[in-house]
Design an enzyme around this catalytic site. Structure first.
Site, PDB file in Angstrom:
ATOM      1  N   ARG A  53       9.006 -15.561  -6.198  1.00  0.00           N
ATOM      2  CA  ARG A  53       9.944 -14.605  -6.322  1.00  0.00           C
ATOM      3  C   ARG A  53      10.171 -13.922  -7.912  1.00  0.00           C
ATOM      4  O   ARG A  53      10.660 -12.723  -7.746  1.00  0.00           O
ATOM      5  CB  ARG A  53      11.439 -15.286  -5.959  1.00  0.00           C
ATOM      6  N   TYR A 106      16.158  12.023  -1.064  1.00  0.00           N
ATOM      7  CA  TYR A 106      15.881  10.963   0.198  1.00  0.00           C
ATOM      8  C   TYR A 106      17.355  10.632   0.512  1.00  0.00           C
ATOM      9  O   TYR A 106      18.333  10.200  -0.519  1.00  0.00           O
ATOM     10  CB  TYR A 106      15.189   9.934  -0.354  1.00  0.00           C
ATOM     11  N   ASP A 178      11.360  10.401  -8.111  1.00  0.00           N
ATOM     12  CA  ASP A 178      10.842   9.780  -6.930  1.00  0.00           C
ATOM     13  C   ASP A 178       9.551  10.546  -6.478  1.00  0.00           C
ATOM     14  O   ASP A 178       9.522  11.940  -6.175  1.00  0.00           O
ATOM     15  CB  ASP A 178      11.825   9.739  -5.507  1.00  0.00           C
ATOM     16  N   LYS A 203       4.474   5.074   2.103  1.00  0.00           N
ATOM     17  CA  LYS A 203       4.087   6.379   2.492  1.00  0.00           C
ATOM     18  C   LYS A 203       2.638   6.305   1.986  1.00  0.00           C
ATOM     19  O   LYS A 203       1.749   5.562   2.530  1.00  0.00           O
ATOM     20  CB  LYS A 203       4.963   7.401   1.906  1.00  0.00           C
TER      21      LYS A 203
HETATM   22  C1  LIG Z   1      10.606   6.740   2.686  1.00  0.00           C
HETATM   23  C2  LIG Z   1      11.374   7.294   1.431  1.00  0.00           C
HETATM   24  C3  LIG Z   1      12.260   6.398   0.739  1.00  0.00           C
HETATM   25  C4  LIG Z   1      12.577   5.049   0.891  1.00  0.00           C
HETATM   26  O1  LIG Z   1      11.672   4.218   0.971  1.00  0.00           O
HETATM   27  P1  LIG Z   1      11.609   2.798   1.941  1.00  0.00           P
HETATM   28  O2  LIG Z   1      10.152   2.267   1.774  1.00  0.00           O
HETATM   29  O3  LIG Z   1      11.831   3.558   3.239  1.00  0.00           O
HETATM   30  O4  LIG Z   1      12.526   1.875   1.650  1.00  0.00           O
HETATM   31  C5  LIG Z   1      12.522   6.990  -0.574  1.00  0.00           C
HETATM   32  N1  LIG Z   1      12.158   8.272  -0.912  1.00  0.00           N
HETATM   33  C6  LIG Z   1      11.275   9.122  -0.356  1.00  0.00           C
HETATM   34  C7  LIG Z   1      10.837  10.305  -0.684  1.00  0.00           C
HETATM   35  C8  LIG Z   1      11.016   8.505   1.092  1.00  0.00           C
HETATM   36  O5  LIG Z   1      10.020   9.304   1.678  1.00  0.00           O
END
Ligand SMILES: *Cc1c(COP(=O)(O)O)cnc(C)c1O
Length: 385
Positions: A53, A106, A178, A203
């Site tokens: 962890r 997001y 992000d 992604k």
């Molecule tokens: C999918 C996404 C998130 C969240 O990510 P998870 O892996 O689903 O928790 C945050 N920001 C953007 C731009 C995203 O496309």
């Protein structure tokens, strides 16, 4: 040679084996040789591991790669993009702090700040993309952290990253971007002065739609604070998922090159088709933030937003007719996906909220995958009817 000698030699061989991949360290705990070794670990004089962890060699190996990709001193893997966002916020904020966040963000980030972090006496103020054009003016005395993304989902509007980073730095505000939509192949926010980069590694970084993971990258001073939160919140990534993510990362550059090329080709084709009302792609000269995108991006990514006009009915009809694009949320994988923002990221939004996000009911969002772009164009052509 007797059997005992053979066994000893084979055991040595195992220790000397140098695998080309980092194996999955499928262990929750790690063995120490002495009390002194544990003491050294506790006092930060050792590169050993104690408990998964806190850290695991498979996870650390991938963290080091991502730090290099982002040009960051250090990086951290978390259980999801949301795990990364929440752990960063809990690690860096205190009661009384204010967060300034882009309102075009997001949905999970927005709800985390508005509905959960708000329980802990941290206020969030949401500002428009237009307001972010004069970033000095959006920061107050209480602002501790600014959170934004570029390109923005689903309209692919872009924010001038260097301008936001400079304004934050001047005032000692932590800037966090992000970087999920761009990926480190197309955009390097740390080099533009941003403090912390966050990714949903679910992604493009993993790229195969089979791992949920998150990333934070930045200076050790900030990530040490986030590491304390990750240990306490338990939001570390599992070594199996880290292994799969590490495998995905090996092809990131070739995948992104193909995503960039195919999306540019498809966006150009869509823009020339009279059955489509508007195409939002930062690589097109007609995109409202093309100048900003060109300044800070090396490629424009695999995401396209198209407005087919004719309201929700026409968008739904187009969506239902697709045969190669999969009707699915998420993005950044090998397979091409299509989603309708009013059914996913903007579900339940009022007319006014849609307008503020720049989203219409006749919009479809495409995540262009690695298929032959001509096959994808043929699918769009037949689905437009
Ligand atoms: C999918 C996404 C998130 C969240 O990510 P998870 O892996 O689903 O928790 C945050 N920001 C953007 C731009 C995203 O496309």
């Amino acid at each position: 040679m007797n059997i005992a000698t053979q066994l000893v030699q084979r055991a040595r061989g195992l220790q000397n084996a140098q695998p080309i991949t980092t194996p999955i360290y499928e262990t929750t705990t790690f063995v120490f040789d002495s009390a002194q070794e544990v003491l050294d670990f506790n006092e930060g004089r050792s590169d050993k591991f104690l408990y998964s962890r806190y850290g695991n060699p498979t996870v650390t190996a991938v963290e080091e790669k991502i730090a290099k990709l982002e040009g960051a001193a250090t990086a951290m893997l978390l259980s999801s993009g949301q795990g990364a966002t929440s752990t960063a916020l809990f690690g860096l904020l205190e009661a009384g702090d204010e967060v300034v966040c882009s309102s075009a963000i997001y949905g999970g980030t927005l709800h985390l700040l508005a509905d959960l972090v708000s329980h802990f006496a941290v206020r969030s103020r949401f500002v428009s993309v237009e307001e972010l054009r004069t970033p000095d003016a959006v920061l107050s005395e209480d602002t501790k952290l600014l959170w934004f993304e570029s390109p923005i989902n689903p309209t692919l509007r872009c924010v001038d990253i260097a301008a936001v980073a400079t304004a934050c730095r001047k005032r000692g505000v932590i800037s966090v971007i992000d970087n999920t939509f761009a990926s480190p192949v197309n955009q390097s926010p740390i080099a533009l002065g941003v403090d912390l980069v966050m990714h949903s590694a679910t992604k493009y970084l993993n790229g195969h739609s089979d791992v949920t993971a998150g990333v934070l990258a930045g200076p050790a001073e900030l990530l040490d604070r986030v590491q304390k939160a990750r240990k306490l919140l338990g939001t570390v990534l599992d070594p199996h998922a880290a292994y799969a993510l590490g495998r995905g990362l090996k092809t990131l550059t070739v995948r992104m090159d193909r995503h960039n090329q195919s999306a540019m080709k498809i966006a150009t084709w869509l823009a020339a088709d009279t059955r489509v009302q508007t195409v939002h792609y930062p690589g097109l000269a007609a995109h409202e933030d093309h100048v900003i995108a060109k300044k800070q991006m090396r490629g424009f990514g695999g995401m396209i937003c198209m407005d087919v006009g004719g309201g929700y009915e026409r968008a739904a009809q187009f969506f239902d007719r697709l045969t190669l694009f999969n009707r699915a949320a998420s993005l950044g994988g090998v397979e091409s996906l299509c989603s309708l923002p009013v059914l996913t990221s903007q579900w339940g939004h009022s007319e006014q909220e849609l307008q503020r996000a720049g989203v219409t009911k006749s919009m479809a969002r495409l995540s262009v995958g690695l298929e032959d772009p001509d096959d994808l164009i043929a699918d769009l052509d037949q689905a437009l009817g």
